[in-house]
Design an enzyme around this catalytic site. Sequence first.
Site, PDB file in Angstrom:
ATOM      1  N   LYS A   1       3.046   0.745   3.301  1.00 12.26           N
ATOM      2  CA  LYS A   1       2.017   0.394   4.210  1.00 12.26           C
ATOM      3  C   LYS A   1       1.693   1.031   5.060  1.00 12.26           C
ATOM      4  CE  LYS A   1       1.016  -3.895   1.426  1.00 12.26           C
ATOM      5  NZ  LYS A   1       2.286  -3.929   0.609  1.00 12.26           N
TER       6      LYS A   1
HETATM    7  C1  PLP Z   1       2.276  -4.361  -0.592  1.00 15.42           C
HETATM    8  C2  PLP Z   1       3.442  -4.016  -1.413  1.00 15.42           C
HETATM    9  C3  PLP Z   1       3.515  -3.963  -2.808  1.00 15.42           C
HETATM   10  C4  PLP Z   1       2.387  -4.021  -3.638  1.00 15.42           C
HETATM   11  O1  PLP Z   1       1.203  -3.188  -3.276  1.00 15.42           O
HETATM   12  P1  PLP Z   1      -0.243  -3.426  -3.754  1.00 15.42           P
HETATM   13  O2  PLP Z   1      -1.131  -2.452  -3.077  1.00 15.42           O
HETATM   14  O3  PLP Z   1      -0.353  -4.703  -3.122  1.00 15.42           O
HETATM   15  O4  PLP Z   1      -0.351  -3.670  -5.115  1.00 15.42           O
HETATM   16  C5  PLP Z   1       4.616  -3.299  -3.619  1.00 15.42           C
HETATM   17  N1  PLP Z   1       5.972  -3.278  -2.927  1.00 15.42           N
HETATM   18  C6  PLP Z   1       6.154  -3.310  -1.399  1.00 15.42           C
HETATM   19  C7  PLP Z   1       7.144  -3.309  -0.766  1.00 15.42           C
HETATM   20  C8  PLP Z   1       4.859  -3.686  -0.678  1.00 15.42           C
HETATM   21  O5  PLP Z   1       4.975  -4.066   0.622  1.00 15.42           O
END
Ligand code: PLP
Length: 477
Positions: free
Chosen positions: A116
């Site tokens: 993120k």
């Molecule tokens: C947010 C997240 C996901 C999922 O991603 P999306 O965009 O919500 O599908 C998967 N793995 C990790 C470590 C995350 O932080």
Amino acid sequence: MLYLSTRGDPARKRFCDILLEGLAPDGGLYLPEHYPNITASLPQLRTIYQQQGYAELAFAILSLYIDDIPASDLRALTHNTYTKAVFGTDAITPVRELEKGLWLEGLSNGPTLAFKDMAMQLLGNLFEYELTRRGAELNILGATSGDTGSAAEYAMCGKQGVRVFMLSPHGRMSPFQQAQMFSLQDANIYNIAIEGVFDDCQDIVKAVSNDLTFKQQYKIGTVNSINWARLLAQVVYYFAGYFQATTTDSEQVSFTVPSGNFGNICAGHVARQMGLPIKQLVVATNENDVLDEFFKTGVYRPRSSANTLETSSPSMDISKASNFERFVFDLLGRDSAELKTLFATTLAEQGYFDLSADPRFIAQEERFGFVSGKSTHPDRLATIRAVWEQHQQEIDTHTADGVKVAREIHKPDAEPMLVLETALPIKFSATIVEALGREPQRPAQFDGIEALPKRVQVLPADVQQVKTLIEKATQVA
Ligand SMILES: *Cc1c(COP(=O)(O)O)cnc(C)c1O
């Protein structure tokens, strides 16, 4: 480039307006009026990435979608964001081959060790740029099951004109995640632990955002994955992964994406619609398998929060995939009336919708490339162990869900399969200990983080109490 809402509002907006807005006023999600096609400029983009690096590639792709920031400013924004100092390597998202034809693309080398950061670091700089330009303020209201919250807070702390109100499910994040978020002492960061699960937090954010009077008066914005700017930032690493795993522009690759809110893989969908040669987009879910169910059966059946399981890949513990509406919009040929009926009426009335007999669903794999698979706690443990034993590499629980599903689907002689590495193992150490019998490696800068003083308030899952907190916090300042 102008942006529209999936639910049919006739208004058209420019990038910087939807940047600060989040959800559209009609409850829909913003998408560009069309996806620019890059097929002819793919060789150029490869050269840009190889010779000028990730930040310049990001500038090239973003400028196809953003025409209300001068090019020199936009270039400065991407170059200030995607640096080796922040992301650890010149490649920014380095790929490594795990076994024949199966690659990992490292997206979690930013400040909070999860993918993120890739979008949020850019968003922090975009927000500060645009708010300064307007002489405006923004109160960011977000919901997190862990990684979004810390990524948002590390991107926004100390930024001018921004406050962050971050809701998280009380007691459900890993100790490391809690320590990362709650140890931030910046006055513009508010940690709010909600007595409920992630979906309760997300529902509160939606309820507050749907209160247009409150939203306007308190200048509420969002950083959740429904924000188009985040999705757009994520499109870039599909290109960077492609250029690293291939040598010519006629080759195809596939991506496996550990998925929850469908944000990460939706960026892959956008990249594919732009003409990046992606064969398959593999949705990997954990036990919360609403998306796997949809791609296998055509039935989309979000769960209640009571039926959302708490798993060892908690950032995927999501029952309603908030970005999924974007893909369904494209699947339906961008028919917003039909889309609106499905999401605003059918779902509300019967709790699911069923596209199994719809020819557009039946043809989706060929047109859009989506396939799916599911992974469980025992699968994660076995995969983490196997990857360690076979390759001496530690992977986190979410990435393990991806590797498990990718191994099932990928054939050794087929096109390269890139699994997106979405977090580092240290964030989820309890499961690593369970799998490997020892603690994962911890980057030195995180030593002792769990012992730092914490700044957090606990509230029941109640919209009014969250509103009251925001009112008070913005009055004081
Ligand atoms: C947010 C997240 C996901 C999922 O991603 P999306 O965009 O919500 O599908 C998967 N793995 C990790 C470590 C995350 O932080």
